[in-house]
Design a protein around this motif. Sequence first.
Motif, PDB file in Angstrom:
ATOM      1  N   TRP A  59      35.120  14.901  55.469  1.00 30.25           N
ATOM      2  CA  TRP A  59      35.350  15.877  54.391  1.00 30.25           C
ATOM      3  C   TRP A  59      34.152  16.824  54.291  1.00 30.25           C
ATOM      4  CZ3 TRP A  59      33.460  17.592  49.650  1.00 30.25           C
ATOM      5  CH2 TRP A  59      34.333  18.415  48.939  1.00 30.25           C
ATOM      6  N   LEU A  62      34.480  19.465  56.821  1.00 29.24           N
ATOM      7  CA  LEU A  62      35.461  20.467  56.382  1.00 29.24           C
ATOM      8  C   LEU A  62      34.883  21.384  55.304  1.00 29.24           C
ATOM      9  CD1 LEU A  62      38.790  18.514  55.913  1.00 29.24           C
ATOM     10  CD2 LEU A  62      38.406  20.370  57.507  1.00 29.24           C
ATOM     11  N   GLY A  66      32.502  23.761  57.072  1.00 32.79           N
ATOM     12  CA  GLY A  66      33.582  24.693  57.421  1.00 32.79           C
ATOM     13  C   GLY A  66      34.054  25.533  56.252  1.00 32.79           C
ATOM     14  N   LEU A  68      36.071  24.643  54.081  1.00 28.47           N
ATOM     15  CA  LEU A  68      37.479  24.328  53.808  1.00 28.47           C
ATOM     16  C   LEU A  68      37.543  23.183  52.793  1.00 28.47           C
ATOM     17  CD1 LEU A  68      38.706  24.365  57.506  1.00 28.47           C
ATOM     18  CD2 LEU A  68      39.314  26.040  55.772  1.00 28.47           C
ATOM     19  N   SER A  70      39.337  20.933  51.093  1.00 26.21           N
ATOM     20  CA  SER A  70      40.665  20.321  51.064  1.00 26.21           C
ATOM     21  C   SER A  70      40.686  19.192  50.040  1.00 26.21           C
ATOM     22  CB  SER A  70      40.994  19.775  52.454  1.00 26.21           C
ATOM     23  OG  SER A  70      42.052  18.849  52.369  1.00 26.21           O
ATOM     24  N   GLN A  73      43.293  15.415  51.740  1.00 22.97           N
ATOM     25  CA  GLN A  73      42.949  14.539  52.862  1.00 22.97           C
ATOM     26  C   GLN A  73      43.749  13.229  52.846  1.00 22.97           C
ATOM     27  OE1 GLN A  73      41.768  17.076  54.510  1.00 22.97           O
ATOM     28  NE2 GLN A  73      40.709  15.508  55.667  1.00 22.97           N
ATOM     29  N   THR A 129      46.562  22.396  49.775  1.00 21.09           N
ATOM     30  CA  THR A 129      46.471  21.154  50.554  1.00 21.09           C
ATOM     31  C   THR A 129      46.955  19.954  49.717  1.00 21.09           C
ATOM     32  OG1 THR A 129      44.152  20.947  49.880  1.00 21.09           O
ATOM     33  CG2 THR A 129      44.553  21.896  52.047  1.00 21.09           C
ATOM     34  N   LYS A 232      38.250  27.724  62.258  1.00 24.59           N
ATOM     35  CA  LYS A 232      38.824  26.972  61.135  1.00 24.59           C
ATOM     36  C   LYS A 232      39.917  26.027  61.625  1.00 24.59           C
ATOM     37  CE  LYS A 232      37.734  29.767  57.178  1.00 24.59           C
ATOM     38  NZ  LYS A 232      38.216  30.428  55.966  1.00 24.59           N
ATOM     39  N   VAL A 235      38.226  23.009  63.456  1.00 25.62           N
ATOM     40  CA  VAL A 235      37.612  22.042  62.544  1.00 25.62           C
ATOM     41  C   VAL A 235      38.686  21.258  61.791  1.00 25.62           C
ATOM     42  CG1 VAL A 235      36.244  21.845  60.437  1.00 25.62           C
ATOM     43  CG2 VAL A 235      35.473  23.301  62.269  1.00 25.62           C
ATOM     44  N   PHE A 236      39.697  21.961  61.329  1.00 25.72           N
ATOM     45  CA  PHE A 236      40.756  21.304  60.557  1.00 25.72           C
ATOM     46  C   PHE A 236      41.496  20.278  61.418  1.00 25.72           C
ATOM     47  CE2 PHE A 236      44.781  21.133  58.143  1.00 25.72           C
ATOM     48  CZ  PHE A 236      44.264  20.897  56.879  1.00 25.72           C
ATOM     49  N   ALA A 239      39.237  17.246  62.140  1.00 23.76           N
ATOM     50  CA  ALA A 239      39.131  16.436  60.925  1.00 23.76           C
ATOM     51  C   ALA A 239      40.422  15.648  60.678  1.00 23.76           C
ATOM     52  CB  ALA A 239      38.821  17.326  59.729  1.00 23.76           C
ATOM     53  N   SER A 240      41.557  16.257  60.956  1.00 27.63           N
ATOM     54  CA  SER A 240      42.843  15.601  60.705  1.00 27.63           C
ATOM     55  C   SER A 240      43.047  14.412  61.638  1.00 27.63           C
ATOM     56  CB  SER A 240      43.989  16.596  60.903  1.00 27.63           C
ATOM     57  OG  SER A 240      43.763  17.721  60.095  1.00 27.63           O
TER      58      SER A 240
END
Lengths: 356, 238
Positions: A59, A62, A66, A68, A70, A73, A129, A232, A235-236, A239-240
């Motif tokens: 996280w 992100l 990043g 982001l 979110s 998660q 998200t 982006k 990275v997303f 991370a996912s």
Amino acid sequence: MTPSDTPWRASSKTRAGTFVAILAVAVILIGLVLPGFASRRLIQDLFYILTMLTLAQIWNLLAGYGGLVSVGQQAFVGIGAYALFGAVILGGMDPMLAILLGGVAGLVLAVPMAFFAFRLHGAYFAIGTWVIAEVTRLLVAQWKALGGGTGTSLPRAATSDMIGVAQVAELFDVRTAAARDILAYWIALILAVAVIAGIYGLLRSRMGLALIAVRDNPEAAKSVGVDVRWLKWAVFLIASVATGVTGALIFLQTARISPDAAFAITDWTAYVIFIVVIGGIGTIEGPILGVLVFFLLRNSLADYGSWYLLTLGLIAILAMIFAPKGLWGLISARSGLHLFPIRRRLTGPLPERGEG
Amino acid sequence: MMLTLDTVSKSFGALTVTDGVSLSVPKGEALGIIGPNGAGKSTLFNLITGNLMVSAGRIELMGRDVTRMPAMKRVRMGVGRSFQIPQPFEGLTVFENLLTAARFGGAASHDRAVHDCAEILRRTGMLARANQLAGDLSLLDRKRLELARALATGPELLLLDEIAGGLTEGECRTLVDTIREIHAAGTTIIWIEHVLHALTSVVERLAVLDFGRLIGVGAPDEIMASREVREIYLGIEV
């Protein structure tokens, strides 16, 4: 002058960094042999700490690097866990191998999620998200084969016979259930180390510069040639996948799943944000410190019900006001310490300050 | 030709900010852009760099149609820019700001980029600040960093947006000397500036914008002597 005979160099080495590298190897080795003399309770606690640390590092990548933020998660934890349960219960797959499927499931969910959420910015991205995570939970709750809204358990035979359990049981002379915990703990340890090492490597690479540039100023980043959209997405998706694998591992250890538990925003996002905020966002050290503080608070306040959550919230608010860079930020500002140095220092014939 | 704008327009809803601007900038030229606040100067820059997309018209860069090309690709073709309000990457050091520009915009190897960045820092007087966080810089140093970072992309066309604003006379002179050096090395420059004596001491031509329209292009003396320009830009009734 050609670069080979230039006096200029960029270095991110620090004495503390070298010390930490040696310390990290020692901690990992101790961590691996720990099940030989630690209690089962300690192994379970460490499993929790390591998986929360992994989620917090992801996280932090992100949001802290990043940009982001979110709050969805839990969607990846949930979908990763359900992918494992689906593969084991419906497909007869070995749970150890099915952990990797959690990552695939995370990736598959991340593509449509990013497609919609990347059209939103700032707070709207965060809300987006969250909404997508809720929709995913509601959809998974319709999956009757895996118990619908009430959930299901992994068959005992599947977890007892999974790869490595028999060998671990024999090695430490423990029962199957304890062997399963040790195995899950080892994977959690390897995963946490891999995620931290991966993020550290990423931040020290060319992409790391771009990440911070995009976080600080996307328009200016574009103007120096950074492909903001690609970055982006990258990275997303990374991370996912990592969150999906972690989710699968968490629920392999509990061996029981329900949509409410697997897609719990409190457990897999709110606590994770707390860990990062309290420890220090935008640093690798922060979540490590944060997870220890969180675990201590959790253990000492566990009997106080809703007061526990209220206290966590209050601490998070106080940290944001008085220590916006978290506990590690305070320590680092006073001591100048960087355990994971990522800053590239220019070395060479530098003038004194003020000479210009 | 380095840059050709062919009846370029930009509207935000009913508001037209850039109105049919046509302009050619030969390679190696230094062109100044002047105009009152809100004339659409910075918007024109954003259209050239690709930070904004045109509503109508066509943009050519070195003979290539770049009208729909995203900003980061134009940077790699050689368009470097500074922002009117400095936009440093505050979480990176001064050196890392330049390194990012050199590695992405200039696509240089790591060692080459480190060397080039150090040289640019020296030329722009920022070497002593190399390892300082950009977020901790003063306004003057932020402006210098804007210029230095734009140079680190290795631009053939350099767009400077009010880089001299807010500087003292001495600081301004140093900056002008640096820009002259860059220009002498063959870089094409387009410079938006309100500090006219700084601008006219470097540029060969001046372009005047008003309400998004280009109302004159020519030698600085001619432009400054024009009645229309004096009325619109300087607010002097002739």
